[in-house]
Scaffold this motif. Structure first.
Motif, PDB file in Angstrom:
ATOM      1  N   LYS A 108       0.806  11.848  -1.262  1.00 40.25           N
ATOM      2  CA  LYS A 108      -0.671  11.334  -0.622  1.00 40.25           C
ATOM      3  C   LYS A 108      -1.132  10.134  -1.559  1.00 40.25           C
ATOM      4  O   LYS A 108      -0.771  10.181  -2.705  1.00 40.25           O
ATOM      5  CB  LYS A 108      -1.685  12.307  -0.585  1.00 40.25           C
ATOM      6  N   PRO A 109      -1.902   9.198  -0.846  1.00 44.19           N
ATOM      7  CA  PRO A 109      -2.748   8.412  -1.609  1.00 44.19           C
ATOM      8  C   PRO A 109      -3.489   9.100  -2.811  1.00 44.19           C
ATOM      9  O   PRO A 109      -4.153  10.062  -2.526  1.00 44.19           O
ATOM     10  CB  PRO A 109      -3.449   7.596  -0.567  1.00 44.19           C
ATOM     11  N   ARG A 110      -3.590   8.196  -3.924  1.00 46.68           N
ATOM     12  CA  ARG A 110      -4.278   9.279  -5.070  1.00 46.68           C
ATOM     13  C   ARG A 110      -5.423   7.866  -5.724  1.00 46.68           C
ATOM     14  O   ARG A 110      -5.347   6.877  -5.643  1.00 46.68           O
ATOM     15  CB  ARG A 110      -3.554   9.410  -6.333  1.00 46.68           C
ATOM     16  N   PHE A 111      -6.435   8.688  -5.961  1.00 45.22           N
ATOM     17  CA  PHE A 111      -7.697   8.112  -6.281  1.00 45.22           C
ATOM     18  C   PHE A 111      -8.360   8.606  -7.694  1.00 45.22           C
ATOM     19  O   PHE A 111      -8.593   9.890  -7.560  1.00 45.22           O
ATOM     20  CB  PHE A 111      -8.703   7.797  -5.248  1.00 45.22           C
ATOM     21  N   PHE A 154      -4.476   4.450  -7.183  1.00 44.89           N
ATOM     22  CA  PHE A 154      -3.005   4.098  -7.369  1.00 44.89           C
ATOM     23  C   PHE A 154      -2.297   3.737  -5.930  1.00 44.89           C
ATOM     24  O   PHE A 154      -2.384   4.358  -5.057  1.00 44.89           O
ATOM     25  CB  PHE A 154      -2.238   5.580  -7.637  1.00 44.89           C
ATOM     26  N   VAL A 155      -1.490   2.569  -6.560  1.00 48.61           N
ATOM     27  CA  VAL A 155      -0.615   2.179  -5.387  1.00 48.61           C
ATOM     28  C   VAL A 155       0.767   1.873  -5.969  1.00 48.61           C
ATOM     29  O   VAL A 155       1.020   1.500  -7.066  1.00 48.61           O
ATOM     30  CB  VAL A 155      -0.964   0.568  -4.883  1.00 48.61           C
ATOM     31  N   ASP A 156       1.499   3.317  -5.341  1.00 45.26           N
ATOM     32  CA  ASP A 156       2.873   2.920  -5.925  1.00 45.26           C
ATOM     33  C   ASP A 156       4.015   3.205  -4.800  1.00 45.26           C
ATOM     34  O   ASP A 156       3.464   2.827  -3.623  1.00 45.26           O
ATOM     35  CB  ASP A 156       3.165   4.510  -6.780  1.00 45.26           C
ATOM     36  N   ASP A 157       5.325   3.411  -5.004  1.00 39.66           N
ATOM     37  CA  ASP A 157       6.332   3.168  -4.285  1.00 39.66           C
ATOM     38  C   ASP A 157       6.660   4.300  -3.477  1.00 39.66           C
ATOM     39  O   ASP A 157       7.752   4.563  -2.955  1.00 39.66           O
ATOM     40  CB  ASP A 157       7.690   2.407  -4.813  1.00 39.66           C
ATOM     41  N   CYS A 158       5.961   5.404  -3.642  1.00 40.36           N
ATOM     42  CA  CYS A 158       6.059   6.789  -3.083  1.00 40.36           C
ATOM     43  C   CYS A 158       7.193   7.712  -3.828  1.00 40.36           C
ATOM     44  O   CYS A 158       7.734   8.568  -3.242  1.00 40.36           O
ATOM     45  CB  CYS A 158       6.417   6.779  -1.481  1.00 40.36           C
ATOM     46  N   GLU A 159       7.589   7.128  -4.798  1.00 41.18           N
ATOM     47  CA  GLU A 159       8.585   7.769  -5.705  1.00 41.18           C
ATOM     48  C   GLU A 159       8.058   8.194  -7.133  1.00 41.18           C
ATOM     49  O   GLU A 159       7.423   8.971  -7.412  1.00 41.18           O
ATOM     50  CB  GLU A 159       9.904   7.282  -5.533  1.00 41.18           C
ATOM     51  N   LEU A 190      -9.484   5.031   3.527  1.00 40.14           N
ATOM     52  CA  LEU A 190      -8.657   4.661   4.464  1.00 40.14           C
ATOM     53  C   LEU A 190      -7.743   3.661   4.330  1.00 40.14           C
ATOM     54  O   LEU A 190      -6.637   3.486   4.951  1.00 40.14           O
ATOM     55  CB  LEU A 190      -9.539   4.514   5.777  1.00 40.14           C
ATOM     56  N   GLU A 191      -8.270   2.611   3.817  1.00 38.74           N
ATOM     57  CA  GLU A 191      -7.427   1.318   3.389  1.00 38.74           C
ATOM     58  C   GLU A 191      -6.153   1.709   2.416  1.00 38.74           C
ATOM     59  O   GLU A 191      -5.110   1.411   2.742  1.00 38.74           O
ATOM     60  CB  GLU A 191      -8.150   0.327   2.977  1.00 38.74           C
ATOM     61  N   GLY A 192      -6.660   2.789   1.554  1.00 35.79           N
ATOM     62  CA  GLY A 192      -5.708   3.078   0.702  1.00 35.79           C
ATOM     63  C   GLY A 192      -4.604   3.869   1.302  1.00 35.79           C
ATOM     64  O   GLY A 192      -3.346   3.754   1.045  1.00 35.79           O
ATOM     65  N   GLN A 193      -4.989   4.808   2.403  1.00 33.21           N
ATOM     66  CA  GLN A 193      -3.939   5.514   3.182  1.00 33.21           C
ATOM     67  C   GLN A 193      -3.105   4.653   4.096  1.00 33.21           C
ATOM     68  O   GLN A 193      -2.056   4.688   3.956  1.00 33.21           O
ATOM     69  CB  GLN A 193      -4.774   6.566   3.938  1.00 33.21           C
ATOM     70  N   ARG A 194      -3.587   3.579   4.527  1.00 31.69           N
ATOM     71  CA  ARG A 194      -2.687   2.493   5.318  1.00 31.69           C
ATOM     72  C   ARG A 194      -1.680   2.125   4.238  1.00 31.69           C
ATOM     73  O   ARG A 194      -0.645   1.789   4.521  1.00 31.69           O
ATOM     74  CB  ARG A 194      -3.607   1.541   5.983  1.00 31.69           C
ATOM     75  N   GLN A 195      -2.272   1.434   3.168  1.00 34.64           N
ATOM     76  CA  GLN A 195      -1.458   0.795   2.038  1.00 34.64           C
ATOM     77  C   GLN A 195      -0.176   1.851   1.592  1.00 34.64           C
ATOM     78  O   GLN A 195       0.917   1.438   1.776  1.00 34.64           O
ATOM     79  CB  GLN A 195      -2.105   0.294   1.274  1.00 34.64           C
TER      80      GLN A 195
END
Length: 222
Positions: free
Chosen positions: A112-115, A166-171, A199-204
């Motif tokens: 999941k997206p993390r904050f 956090f913006v990562d490559d899901c790995e 919501l924008e973080g979820q989209r990204q």
């Protein structure tokens, strides 16, 4: 709960309506006319001789099917009423520490997206609590206090409070950090803006994960 035409109701109504506007998006507030819903006290398990108007906080059941109803008995002003309501707000914010492994566990969950919220205060802001409830199961929200030197030092935001995504490559690869601007006056109270940021973080997060999936599929096919 109230009876129309009651002097106490007329005095309380402006404060109640004001608080309702200020906690919109965090807490559901409503007024019950006992002339129209005479069984309301019975349904809530309240005494039929309950003085009116009365403010009751209804909490959802946690370990049983029985709801919890708590009376507000403080001063009937906006400040104290908001403190009472927000003190019982559920929170799914994770307190992140190095010594108990909670920070590492948070970092290793890429599902999941993390904050993370950073602050010099130990309390969890009511807006952050509301955000964690609204996005429960959809986003991970953590909190770091400045006393957690090891964790705080990894990020070292220049201004506090700070709210980073956090913006990562899901790995496992961190791509970037995005920050919600808390320096704007009123930003820390603006639930809608916080929610829009998440919501924008979820989209990204979804876009990056989908690109990663397509890349792996192409590599497997090639």
């Amino acid at each position: 709960l109230y009876l129309p035409g009651c002097g106490g109701t007329a005095l309380l109504a402006p404060t109640f309506n004001l608080v309702g506007k200020e906690v919109r998006g965090e807490i559901y507030m409503g007024a019950i006319d006992l002339h129209k819903v005479p069984r309301a006290r019975l349904i809530l398990g309240l005494n039929s001789s309950l003085p009116l108007p009365s403010i009751q906080l209804v909490l959802p059941p946690i370990h049983s099917n029985k709801r919890i109803v708590l009376p507000y008995v403080g001063l009937k002003d906006a400040r104290n009423l908001k403190i009472f309501l927000r003190s019982y707000m559920p929170s799914f914010v994770q307190q992140l520490r190095a010594r108990d492994g909670s920070h590492n566990q948070f970092l290793e969950d890429y599902s999941k997206p993390r904050f993370i919220y950073f602050s010099e205060f130990t309390r969890t802001p009511h807006t952050l609590k509301a955000l964690s409830s609204a996005f429960k199961g959809q986003a991970l929200i953590g909190q770091v206090h400045t006393s957690e030197h090891q964790v705080f030092g990894m990020y070292g935001p220049e201004m506090l409070p700070a709210f980073l995504q956090f913006v990562d490559d899901c790995e496992s690869k961190l791509v970037a950090f995005f920050a919600y601007n808390l320096t704007v006056p009123g930003a820390e109270e603006d639930f809608k803006s916080w929610a829009q940021f998440v919501l924008e973080g979820q989209r990204q997060h979804a876009q990056i994960c989908e690109k990663q999936r397509q890349r792996r599929a192409a590599q497997a096919a090639g």
